[in-house]
Design a protein around this motif. Structure first.
Motif, PDB file in Angstrom:
ATOM      1  N   UNK A   1      26.090 -21.783  -7.442  1.00 17.69           N
ATOM      2  CA  UNK A   1      26.676 -22.043  -5.877  1.00 17.69           C
ATOM      3  C   UNK A   1      27.618 -21.318  -7.280  1.00 17.69           C
ATOM      4  N   UNK A   2      28.203 -21.516  -8.482  1.00 12.34           N
ATOM      5  CA  UNK A   2      29.319 -20.984  -9.318  1.00 12.34           C
ATOM      6  C   UNK A   2      29.347 -19.820  -8.610  1.00 12.34           C
ATOM      7  N   UNK A   3      28.925 -18.910  -8.949  1.00 16.02           N
ATOM      8  CA  UNK A   3      28.721 -17.218  -9.241  1.00 16.02           C
ATOM      9  C   UNK A   3      29.143 -16.716  -7.290  1.00 16.02           C
ATOM     10  N   UNK A   4      29.261 -17.919  -6.511  1.00 18.24           N
ATOM     11  CA  UNK A   4      28.597 -17.304  -5.357  1.00 18.24           C
ATOM     12  C   UNK A   4      30.139 -17.066  -3.611  1.00 18.24           C
ATOM     13  N   UNK A   5      30.312 -15.920  -3.600  1.00 18.16           N
ATOM     14  CA  UNK A   5      31.854 -16.490  -2.322  1.00 18.16           C
ATOM     15  C   UNK A   5      31.490 -15.865  -0.993  1.00 18.16           C
ATOM     16  N   UNK A   6      32.191 -16.756  -0.005  1.00 22.57           N
ATOM     17  CA  UNK A   6      31.737 -16.223   0.939  1.00 22.57           C
ATOM     18  C   UNK A   6      32.665 -15.252   1.478  1.00 22.57           C
ATOM     19  N   UNK A   7      32.193 -14.264   2.693  1.00 23.99           N
ATOM     20  CA  UNK A   7      32.672 -13.396   3.550  1.00 23.99           C
ATOM     21  C   UNK A   7      31.630 -12.946   4.917  1.00 23.99           C
ATOM     22  N   UNK A   8      33.062 -12.266   5.573  1.00 22.00           N
ATOM     23  CA  UNK A   8      32.134 -12.083   7.007  1.00 22.00           C
ATOM     24  C   UNK A   8      33.433 -10.990   7.077  1.00 22.00           C
ATOM     25  N   UNK A   9      33.101  -9.392   7.465  1.00 21.03           N
ATOM     26  CA  UNK A   9      33.241  -8.417   7.834  1.00 21.03           C
ATOM     27  C   UNK A   9      32.902  -7.772   9.460  1.00 21.03           C
ATOM     28  N   UNK A  10      34.451  -7.147  10.294  1.00 19.78           N
ATOM     29  CA  UNK A  10      33.586  -6.602  11.347  1.00 19.78           C
ATOM     30  C   UNK A  10      33.439  -5.319  11.971  1.00 19.78           C
ATOM     31  N   UNK A  11      33.997  -4.874  10.089  1.00 18.22           N
ATOM     32  CA  UNK A  11      32.858  -3.043   9.926  1.00 18.22           C
ATOM     33  C   UNK A  11      31.608  -2.663  10.389  1.00 18.22           C
TER      34      UNK A  11
END
Length: 316
Positions: free
Chosen positions: A117-127
């Motif tokens: 878990x310590x190496x994961x970040x979240x993201x979302x893109x509208x591209x």
């Protein structure tokens, strides 16, 4: 920054191409040999505003030999997340950041089980991106927002560094303190057009020309918003039309939703992680979702028909 994009299809190649132009060492990993060969031989062609430009970028069908990277962008289809991340653990070092920009919900949990878990970040893109031919992408990155953040809401130095690198390369990126809300806002955009584009086989220009499709899309988004409210999610979207309008904003009329692109390649879609997620969360919180359930049923019917057609051709 050394970056590897797992699942570098249309969208991943578009993002990777822009990042490579921004001076980063970018590796596009795609299982499609023809796509990889075209990029290796001729460079990646990105089309924007009707004009093609050539981008030099690394491409491979697997992660072996790439070495440890600073950032892994995960853009594989949702149902391949665990398998692909397990196969690419060789590129993950102790300081590597793993960022999902996939459609739908739940990918971060899967990635955390594989790399921690310590190496994961979240993201979302509208591209967005559309594959015109192997190595040739219609890019929809200009002016399309990407949001990234720590799952616990902290504004960390690593997230700020990634956002700075993306922005410097021309990818409009913001850091969010509430990625769960951002993921739901992006989910609403996918709910608006994904299934309907797959069912009708229409590109955005034609999809938005049919009033009945718009009405169905708004009903599906309304249901998803009701589910989010019942779950205590604080949305930035205040009414369904915002999601419908945002889905196609800035994209050319020939652009196609990713679910339709999957069907055209003979693959199943991510319907279970988009409209299907709305249905599951609705069941959990007691919110009816008949429109989304109907869209899930229709897409799964299209997938089954496609499978039967493929089996018939193979047995002929």
């Amino acid at each position: 920054m050394k970056i590897c994009i797992l699942g570098a299809g249309a969208l991943g190649s578009a993002i990777g191409g822009v990042l490579s132009e921004g001076g980063h060492e970018v590796w596009l990993v795609n299982r499609g040999q023809a796509h990889v060969d075209a990029i290796r031989q001729h460079g990646l062609l990105l089309r924007e505003d009707g004009v093609d430009r050539k981008v030099r970028v690394h491409a491979a069908t697997h992660s072996q030999g790439i070495g440890v990277v600073d950032l892994v962008l995960v853009l594989v289809k949702s149902f391949h997340t665990r398998e692909v991340m397990l196969s690419a653990k060789n590129i993950v070092g102790p300081d590597t950041v793993v960022l999902s920009l996939q459609n739908g919900l739940g990918h971060e949990d899967v990635l955390a089980e594989v790399v921690g878990a310590g190496q994961v970040i979240a993201g979302k893109t509208y591209a967005g991106g559309v594959l015109l031919a192997p190595g040739h992408i219609l890019a929809g990155t200009k002016g399309k927002e990407t949001l990234i953040g720590e799952l616990d809401g902290r504004v960390s130095s690593r997230v700020l560094a990634i956002a700075q690198a993306f922005n410097a390369a021309g990818l409009s990126t913001q850091v969010s303190r509430n990625m769960l809300s951002e993921m739901w806002d992006k989910l609403l955009v996918n709910v608006a057009t994904g299934a309907l584009g797959a069912i009708t086989h229409l590109s955005y220009g034609d999809l938005y020309a049919v009033p009945e499709i718009e009405a169905c899309a708004l009903a599906a988004v309304y249901e998803a918003m009701a589910v989010a409210q019942a779950a205590g999610i604080r949305l930035g979207t205040t009414e369904p039309r915002q999601a419908w309008d945002k889905a196609a904003a800035g994209l050319p009329p020939e652009f196609k939703v990713s679910m339709l692109q999957s069907l055209e390649k003979g693959s199943i879609t991510e319907i279970d992680y988009v409209n299907g997620a709305v249905v599951r969360w609705g069941q959990k919180y007691g919110v009816p979702t008949p429109t989304n359930l109907a869209l899930v049923a229709c897409v799964k019917g299209v997938e089954r028909a496609l499978l039967k057609q493929t089996q018939t051709r193979q047995s002929a």
